[in-house]
Design an enzyme around this catalytic site. Structure first.
Site, PDB file in Angstrom:
ATOM      1  N   GLY A 451      35.441  39.777  54.073  1.00 44.72           N
ATOM      2  CA  GLY A 451      35.112  41.168  53.817  1.00 44.72           C
ATOM      3  C   GLY A 451      35.670  41.594  52.481  1.00 44.72           C
ATOM      4  O   GLY A 451      36.343  40.840  51.784  1.00 44.72           O
ATOM      5  N   GLY A 453      36.935  45.317  50.262  1.00 49.41           N
ATOM      6  CA  GLY A 453      37.158  46.753  50.298  1.00 49.41           C
ATOM      7  C   GLY A 453      37.901  47.192  49.068  1.00 49.41           C
ATOM      8  O   GLY A 453      38.143  46.401  48.157  1.00 49.41           O
ATOM      9  N   GLY A 456      40.884  45.011  48.095  1.00 50.85           N
ATOM     10  CA  GLY A 456      40.678  43.649  47.623  1.00 50.85           C
ATOM     11  C   GLY A 456      39.839  42.898  48.639  1.00 50.85           C
ATOM     12  O   GLY A 456      39.093  43.502  49.396  1.00 50.85           O
ATOM     13  N   LYS A 457      39.994  41.580  48.648  1.00 49.06           N
ATOM     14  CA  LYS A 457      39.159  40.784  49.547  1.00 49.06           C
ATOM     15  C   LYS A 457      39.950  40.276  50.745  1.00 49.06           C
ATOM     16  O   LYS A 457      41.168  40.135  50.676  1.00 49.06           O
ATOM     17  CB  LYS A 457      38.578  39.596  48.792  1.00 49.06           C
ATOM     18  CG  LYS A 457      37.503  40.009  47.819  1.00 49.06           C
ATOM     19  CD  LYS A 457      36.926  38.819  47.077  1.00 49.06           C
ATOM     20  CE  LYS A 457      35.774  39.288  46.182  1.00 49.06           C
ATOM     21  NZ  LYS A 457      35.341  38.245  45.262  1.00 49.06           N
ATOM     22  N   VAL A 458      39.243  40.002  51.799  1.00 46.71           N
ATOM     23  CA  VAL A 458      39.852  39.376  52.971  1.00 46.71           C
ATOM     24  C   VAL A 458      39.256  37.987  53.113  1.00 46.71           C
ATOM     25  O   VAL A 458      38.041  37.812  53.029  1.00 46.71           O
ATOM     26  CB  VAL A 458      39.564  40.170  54.264  1.00 46.71           C
ATOM     27  CG1 VAL A 458      40.383  39.610  55.416  1.00 46.71           C
ATOM     28  CG2 VAL A 458      39.885  41.621  54.059  1.00 46.71           C
ATOM     29  N   LYS A 472      44.605  39.098  53.613  1.00 44.57           N
ATOM     30  CA  LYS A 472      44.187  40.277  52.882  1.00 44.57           C
ATOM     31  C   LYS A 472      44.853  40.181  51.506  1.00 44.57           C
ATOM     32  O   LYS A 472      46.067  40.225  51.399  1.00 44.57           O
ATOM     33  CB  LYS A 472      44.692  41.481  53.668  1.00 44.57           C
ATOM     34  CG  LYS A 472      44.271  42.811  53.195  1.00 44.57           C
ATOM     35  CD  LYS A 472      44.654  43.829  54.275  1.00 44.57           C
ATOM     36  CE  LYS A 472      44.916  45.185  53.681  1.00 44.57           C
ATOM     37  NZ  LYS A 472      45.340  46.135  54.717  1.00 44.57           N
ATOM     38  N   ASP A 568      42.785  55.688  59.638  1.00 45.85           N
ATOM     39  CA  ASP A 568      41.442  55.168  59.357  1.00 45.85           C
ATOM     40  C   ASP A 568      40.873  54.460  60.581  1.00 45.85           C
ATOM     41  O   ASP A 568      40.429  53.322  60.509  1.00 45.85           O
ATOM     42  CB  ASP A 568      41.470  54.243  58.142  1.00 45.85           C
ATOM     43  CG  ASP A 568      40.079  54.066  57.527  1.00 45.85           C
ATOM     44  OD1 ASP A 568      39.182  54.894  57.826  1.00 45.85           O
ATOM     45  OD2 ASP A 568      39.892  53.105  56.772  1.00 45.85           O
TER      46      ASP A 568
END
Ligand SMILES: *[C@@H]1O[C@H](CO)[C@@H](O)[C@H](O)[C@H]1NC(C)=O
Ligand SMILES: *[C@@H]1O[C@H](CO)[C@@H](O)[C@H](O)[C@H]1NC(C)=O
Ligand SMILES: *[C@@H]1O[C@H](CO)[C@@H](O)[C@H](O)[C@H]1NC(C)=O
Ligand SMILES: *[C@@H]1O[C@H](CO)[C@@H](O)[C@H](O)[C@H]1NC(C)=O
Ligand SMILES: *[C@@H]1O[C@H](CO)[C@@H](O)[C@H](O)[C@H]1NC(C)=O
Ligand SMILES: *[C@@H]1O[C@H](CO)[C@@H](O)[C@H](O)[C@H]1NC(C)=O
Length: 779
Positions: A451, A453, A456-458, A472, A568
């Protein structure tokens, strides 16, 4: 010590002789090697033989199954047949009705003969010595005689992967010895079992479980997907090998295989019983890896919960040698780890994890060879273990030192407390080196991205132990200062709950900040609801997911010390593990609620459009009730399966508009309900759930329940699920959900939020979730 090394013809012959002797002793065991088999038993075996193709060649060669040239797989005592073991023989035909006449039979294993059909004879109930009945992966159909289960000796019945049907009736007097009954993947439409039965019963994959999915015996996690393909047993009938060795399919002698597991990420076929495909893989392995033809043994292919096809591989040294030498092991290991070896194309990409190879230990004296082999192997294992332990300790010390040296500053106190015997504030979370994480993700390969966001990236990674992790990785620009990062790690490592995604560790090295989480193979709730993950959640599963997530949030609000507001909550931050246990993810945006600020925390508005608490949005006063609002949105999502804002329609407003307390069944929401749960007749207590969701999304925080109240109410909903739909109450006042209340300044009525409010619409879709490439649907 030549014998242990296994070179040279003479010593090898002696070793072989020894192995054969051991095997014979083991096989002869209780057999009276001379004598004439009981006539009735001989008749039954001959009747079986008449019905079968591919019985072992020794069957029928002598007149006396228990005699001097015994029939393979048959064990006798006092001239009576006591056991038949013919697993994976490729037997074709039917199971003749006479088996019930083998009066002393104790154990019967006909598993993995996929062309063996027939029904279980009612006379099987006469076998009152029978302890074990295993006929897994065959083609049996029809009923199972209830009398079978009353056999006083019966301990284990495994009849998975057949086509047995009708009602499974275990009768009234079930043997007290019976501990395991497994009928997974059959065709039973109902089941009768007395409550006095205290062993296990597995029925997953039967039609009865489609109707009653939550009964314990339908437990998916007990399902075994392992399948029959394996080669060597077909050629080598008998013989057991000393520990560490296996029967080579090529020589039928014991040897030390080079072994490991191949994981095929995306094979083009899904039939693990397809012999053609696996035979092709076998011959490709021995050709490309320069081994002797026939020296490859593949075993038990199955699809794991990540939908990878997992195959156990054993590669055997050539001819009369028991070991590979070191240069051969290195070569094979390299070809498999560097992917120099390419499997047939229908297998697609793979990776391989090897087991340590038990090299022989050199020694000078030569006493009893068997003993020496044993000692050599034992010492070898011990030495390897010692060396590994030493290496591990070294690496750990280096790592701690590095942490101290390189980072100093914020992490120095951890390094110091580690010296004193561990970092007490970091329960479980450990230090990962950059190199380690780089390796685990194949240099942060694109294929491992889960993923993306704002943060950054996962990535998905795999540790050398085979454990999957989710990483993460902060991108440039979203890094925090060392102290903030440390604070975040300390907070995360303090939070442990079954319904929260756990932090495994972190990396703060070479200008990188990474958090390492447990990997969630079930992916996100959002991907499941949208159909993207292929994971279908029926109504009850959705209720359980809601309950799990609610419990995780209640823990954050009420039990974590200090309490944590998530900030969130959304369906893409609710992940599921392989047992479909819901876990709340991403505390990246979390904020500690310190005691002085208890009540509310004033802070920048963050969160995701569609889930934002309107009161928080307008007042910027953050309380736990903001999470409750977002959770109410997730509850509505569970009902309609759509995104909170779709085609300009806002789920909360629509639900409030349509809500009709006088509609006992659907609360007026019939037109919104996801068709996939609409079709089930398990919608009892649906109304209660809707009303709870609407209370959570009340405009004013004080009108919303606390998370622990939400937990209690969902528990009640789940309990009443079993009681039928008549219990749905429609008493709650509809005016509580008045649509006009506070509407003019509602963020979802207004034009898109202004930039300076920092409402992130694509905030980090976090942690461990991953999208399925192919459909995985738990039965
Ligand atoms: C069980 O399966 C057999 C063969 O498919 C069929 O003939 C029989 O009617 C089935 N019995 C029941 C009770 O469904
Ligand atoms: C199961 O029940 C039987 C008697 O019905 C008893 O003998 C046996 O010990 C029990 N086993 C277990 C594991 O409780
Ligand atoms: C399902 O089986 C697993 C493993 O046997 C067990 O840990 C789990 O508690 C079971 N779940 C239910 C709902 O029975
Ligand atoms: C088995 O695999 C081979 C290729 O490996 C393929 O051609 C064949 O169609 C498969 N058979 C079945 C029944 O899927
Ligand atoms: C290892 O075995 C291979 C094949 O059996 C042989 O060609 C090679 O010479 C051996 N190497 C050593 C160092 O013994
Ligand atoms: C390792 O694998 C790569 C890619 O498959 C290949 O280019 C390279 O030649 C291999 N290395 C050796 C030494 O065979």
């Amino acid at each position: 010590m030549e014998a242990a090394v296994g070179r040279g013809g003479r010593t090898t012959t002696m070793r072989l002789a020894l192995a054969v002797a051991v095997a014979l002793v083991a096989a002869c065991g209780v057999r009276v090697c001379h004598g004439t088999t009981d006539t009735q038993d001989t008749t039954v075996l001959r009747a079986l033989l008449d019905q079968w193709q591919n019985a072992p060649p020794t069957w029928g060669q002598s007149d006396d199954p228990c005699g001097d040239s015994p029939w393979e797989g048959v064990t006798c005592a006092n001239n009576k047949v006591i056991s038949i073991k013919l697993s994976t023989m490729g037997i074709k035909g039917v199971l003749a009705a006479d088996i019930g006449q083998l009066s002393d039979l104790q154990s019967l294993d006909l598993s993995f003969n996929k062309d063996l059909g027939g029904v279980l004879t009612p006379n099987i109930g006469n076998l009152n010595q029978l302890t074990t009945l295993i006929i897994q992966s065959a083609r049996l159909y029809g009923a199972v005689p209830a009398r079978l289960f009353s056999d006083p000796q019966l301990n284990q019945v495994i009849l998975d992967d057949n086509a047995l049907n009708g009602t499974l009736d275990m009768g009234r007097s079930i043997s007290g010895e019976l501990s395991t009954v497994s009928f997974k993947n059959n065709e039973f439409s109902s089941v009768t079992v007395t409550s006095s039965y205290n062993g296990t019963l597995a029925l997953a994959g039967n039609p009865v479980c489609a109707r009653l999915p939550n009964t314990p015996y339908c437990n998916v996690t007990q399902r075994s997907l392992s399948a029959p393909y394996s080669t060597s047993l077909v050629k080598c009938f008998s013989g057991t090998c000393p520990a560490g060795q296996s029967l080579s399919p090529q020589s039928c002698a014991c040897a030390y295989p080079y072994q490991g597991i191949m994981y095929f990420r995306a094979p083009f076929f899904h039939d693990v019983t397809n012999d053609t495909a696996f035979q092709a893989l076998e011959s490709m392995l021995w050709t490309k890896l320069d081994l002797t033809p026939g020296s490859v043994y593949l075993q038990d292919p199955f699809f794991n919960s990540d939908s990878y096809m997992v195959v156990q591989v054993k590669l055997f040294p050539s001819g009369d040698t028991a070991y590979f030498n070191r240069s051969e092991v290195m070569r094979i290991g390299f070809d498999l780890s560097n992917q120099t070896f390419k499997p047939p194309k229908e297998f697609g990409p793979y990776y391989f994890i090897a087991s340590p190879y038990p090299f022989p230990e050199k020694s000078s004296s030569s006493k009893s060879k068997g003993v020496i082999i044993g000692i050599a192997v034992g010492c070898g294992v011990l030495l390897v273990a010692l060396a590994a332990a030493a290496a591990y300790a070294f690496v750990q010390r280096r790592r701690a030192q590095k942490a101290k040296e390189e980072l100093g500053g914020p992490f120095a106190s951890w390094a110091r407390s580690e010296e004193r015997g561990g970092a007490p504030r970091l329960k479980g979370a450990r230090w990962f080196s950059y190199e380690e994480l780089k390796r685990s993700t194949n240099n942060f390969a694109e294929a491992n991205e889960l993923g993306y966001g704002g943060y950054g990236k996962v990535y998905r990674g795999m540790l050398p132990t085979g454990q999957f992790i989710a990483i993460k990785r902060a991108q440039q620009g979203s890094m925090q200062g060392g102290h903030e990062f440390k604070t975040e790690i300390e907070m995360l490592s303090r939070v442990h709950h079954k319904n929260l995604v756990g932090l495994l560790g972190f990396c703060f090295e070479q200008g990188e900040q990474m958090l390492v989480y447990e990997f969630m193979s079930g992916g996100t709730l959002r991907d499941s609801l949208s159909g993207k993950s292929g994971l279908h959640l029926d109504w009850k599963k959705r209720l359980r997911v809601a309950l799990g997530a609610a419990r995780g949030l209640a823990y954050l609000h009420e039990l974590a010390d200090p309490p944590i507001i998530h900030r969130d909550v959304k369906s893409s931050n609710i992940l599921m593990d392989e047992h479909l246990t819901a876990k709340v993810a991403d505390f990246g945006l979390s904020k500690l609620v310190s005691d002085s600020e208890r009540g509310h925390v004033s802070t920048q508005v963050k969160g995701t459009m569609g889930y934002l608490d309107p009161e928080y949005y307008m007042s910027q006063q953050l309380t736990e009730k903001s999470d409750v609002y977002s959770f109410g949105v997730v509850m509505l999502e569970l009902i309609v399966a759509k995104q909170p804002i779709e085609k300009g329609k806002y789920i909360v407003r629509e639900a409030k508009r349509l809500f009709d307390a006088s509609d006992a069944e659907f609360c007026g929401l019939k037109e919104m309900i996801d068709a996939r749960i609409m079709n089930t007749n398990h919608l009892a207590a649906f109304g209660k759930f809707v009303q709870l969701a609407l209370r959570c999304v009340d405009e004013v925080a004080t009108g919303r329940p606390s998370m622990s109240e939400v937990v209690k109410e969902i528990e009640v909903v789940l309990q009443s699920e079993g009681l039928g739909s008549s219990s749905t109450s429609a008493s709650t006042s509809a005016t509580e959900f008045d649509v006009t209340k506070g509407a003019p300044r509602h963020p979802y009525n207004d034009p898109p939020p202004k930039k300076e409010k920092e409402v992130s619409t694509d905030s980090f879709d976090y942690s461990g979730g991953y999208s399925f490439q192919s459909k995985v649907e738990p039965k």
